[in-house]
Design a protein around this motif. Structure first.
Motif, PDB file in Angstrom:
ATOM      1  N   GLY A  29       0.722  -1.254  -0.112  1.00 49.06           N
ATOM      2  CA  GLY A  29       0.152   0.060   0.011  1.00 49.06           C
ATOM      3  C   GLY A  29       0.807   1.384   0.042  1.00 49.06           C
ATOM      4  O   GLY A  29       1.867   1.490   0.644  1.00 49.06           O
TER       5      GLY A  29
ATOM      6  N   ALA B 139      -5.859   1.601  -2.681  1.00 50.73           N
ATOM      7  CA  ALA B 139      -7.045   0.690  -2.581  1.00 50.73           C
ATOM      8  C   ALA B 139      -7.832   0.863  -3.842  1.00 50.73           C
ATOM      9  O   ALA B 139      -8.411  -0.075  -4.463  1.00 50.73           O
ATOM     10  CB  ALA B 139      -8.093   0.800  -1.421  1.00 50.73           C
TER      11      ALA B 139
ATOM     12  N   VAL C 186     -12.388  -5.358   0.693  1.00 47.33           N
ATOM     13  CA  VAL C 186     -11.082  -4.690   0.625  1.00 47.33           C
ATOM     14  C   VAL C 186     -10.586  -4.484   1.960  1.00 47.33           C
ATOM     15  O   VAL C 186     -11.527  -4.012   2.788  1.00 47.33           O
ATOM     16  CB  VAL C 186     -11.219  -3.414  -0.132  1.00 47.33           C
TER      17      VAL C 186
ATOM     18  N   HIS D  47      -7.813   2.126   5.162  1.00 43.51           N
ATOM     19  CA  HIS D  47      -7.013   1.640   3.888  1.00 43.51           C
ATOM     20  C   HIS D  47      -5.853   2.546   3.402  1.00 43.51           C
ATOM     21  O   HIS D  47      -4.872   1.986   2.890  1.00 43.51           O
ATOM     22  CB  HIS D  47      -8.026   1.326   2.731  1.00 43.51           C
TER      23      HIS D  47
ATOM     24  N   LEU E 281      -2.670  -3.846   1.094  1.00 44.09           N
ATOM     25  CA  LEU E 281      -3.785  -3.941   0.804  1.00 44.09           C
ATOM     26  C   LEU E 281      -4.231  -5.317   0.368  1.00 44.09           C
ATOM     27  O   LEU E 281      -3.752  -5.785  -0.296  1.00 44.09           O
ATOM     28  CB  LEU E 281      -4.325  -2.734  -0.249  1.00 44.09           C
TER      29      LEU E 281
END
Length: 275
Positions: A161, A201, A218, A257, A263
């Motif tokens: 991420g 994301a 997610v 997120h 992620l």
């Protein structure tokens, strides 16, 4: 990848007492606990849908079997594709030690040449963990992973991420590098960055949807774990369990997120017509 939050086991699960990723190394549980529980639940649902207790699982870039061996412990048949012969040797040894060598197969290959070593449409689930960061063309790599799935198959995608890296550099006092990562097309903070590519994301879900997969969930992974001093987790009683619970609670919240180190996207291919 032991987890105190493990849900009740489905009556269809072949081996309810199987090991979990990282079960012998508590600190490692922080890295995989959320992904493991989400994946296990998805496979349980797939077991019910197919009526088959043993699923065929493909683990692309599965290395030494951090997920493959525990999945084989559940009774599933797992094929690991990885470019490293050393990792595959470690996989073979780990599977033998766990007593699941007959359900784990390792083959040397990569995402772009995937169908040189495995069949198309032959798997109930595909793990694509830590792959898209390194391949030349993430879209092609993901298309190949999805093409290996049967109708109604499960895709488990895990990637680095962007927000987690920016936050980590900033907290370490490397503000220019944090700013560089924010503006870099690949989310890299400089020439010394060991990670070739990072994602938001939104980028990952768009990639998944572009290859015809429906996004089911997610999750942010390692939202807090990489920020907590290791000495605290290792020495304070109950801290690991509390941190695992916090990670699980925050994982599904979109607000977190954007700061997660990794992620996880869970998807599903369309079911067969008339199914």
């Amino acid at each position: 990848m032991s987890d105190p939050m493990r849900p009740p086991v489905s009556p269809h699960s072949p081996r309810p007492t199987s090991p979990r990723p990282g079960s012998s190394r508590p600190r490692a549980a922080l890295r995989t606990a959320v992904v493991w529980e989400v994946l296990r639940d998805a496979l349980d649902r797939r077991v019910k849908a197919t009526g088959r207790e043993a699923l065929d699982v493909l683990d692309t870039g599965g290395g030494s079997g951090n997920f493959a061996v525990p999945l084989a412990g559940l009774g599933h048949r797992v094929t690991v594709v990885d470019p490293s012969p050393n990792a595959l040797f470690a996989l073979e040894r780990r599977a033998a030690e766990a007593g699941v060598a007959d359900r784990v197969r390792g083959v040397q290959g990569d995402a772009h040449g995937l169908f040189d070593v495995v069949e198309r449409g032959g798997y109930d689930a595909v793990l694509c963990h830590g792959v898209l960061e390194y391949v030349d063309d993430p879209a092609e790599g993901l298309r190949n992973a999805v093409a290996a799935l049967r109708a109604g198959g499960v895709l488990s995608l895990l990637a680095a991420g962007l927000g987690g890296a920016v936050l980590a550099r900033a907290l370490a006092g490397h503000f220019k590098e944090a700013r560089q990562a924010l503006g870099d097309p690949d989310g890299r903070w400089g020439e010394g960055d060991p990670m070739p590519r990072r994602f938001t994301a939104e980028q990952l879900t768009a990639l998944v949807e572009s290859v015809g997969v429906t996004v089911g969930a997610v999750h942010g992974v390692r939202v807090f774990a990489d920020l907590v001093p290791g000495v605290l987790v290792d020495t304070e009683p109950g801290t690991l369990d509390a941190l695992l619970a916090l990670e699980a609670a925050a994982a599904e919240l979109p607000a977190f997120h954007s700061v997660a180190t990794q992620l996880h996207v869970l998807g599903e291919t369309p079911a067969a017509a008339g199914a």
